[in-house]
Design a protein around this motif. Sequence first.
Motif: not given
Length: 220
Positions: A112, A136, A140, A154, A158
């Motif tokens: 991010s 976004s 990625k 991540h 999300q």
Amino acid sequence: MKDVGAAGDRLAHQLLVQELNRRYPEDDVRSEEGLEHVSGNGRLWIIDPLDGTREFRERGRSDWAVHVALAVGGVAVVGAVALPALDLVLSTGAPPALVPLEEGVPPRVVVSRSRPPDVAHDVTAALGGVMVPMGSAGAKIAAVILGAAEVYVHAGGQYEWDSGAPVAVAEASGLHASRLSGEPLRYGSVDAWLPDLMVCRREYAEAVLAVTTAQFPPYR
């Protein structure tokens, strides 16, 4: 400029939902912009009309995307990721071939732009890699698919529409995709929240999972 992002989201949502309802009237659709339900027949279209609204608003940025995925029985089996600023669409219909890894080049870990999670720092250190900030989630994962990066980790939370389509394409291209615990990614839950994920070259999967599963052990 916020109105530009809102308008892009709204218009893309309307177009995609209209077309999906016309072509597949028996299927349900889950979108970031609304119409959230879970398919009774096991078929659920999951769309993100504009993934990376902030990047879309910034002139000259290309790291934003449009996602369309079909989940069947909880698995994202069909997906398309449009990168309009690059005039490029990645899809499971013609999965991109992975480029060979370059020897001696540190693995690139896309993260991010504003809040890379601690586990991404740990993975980067364990691999002797470098971090690459990007917009976004679709951009990625597309970077890993296209060979511009090797790992995406991540942990900040999300929703299913953030990753459904790019994960489908990534897996079709031969990449590893899973939760940080190593468990499979599942789509179509009543709650669209998906707390974490990783997508990476299979050559790095074991090393990445050694770090992530220590912090995010499989559910027992």
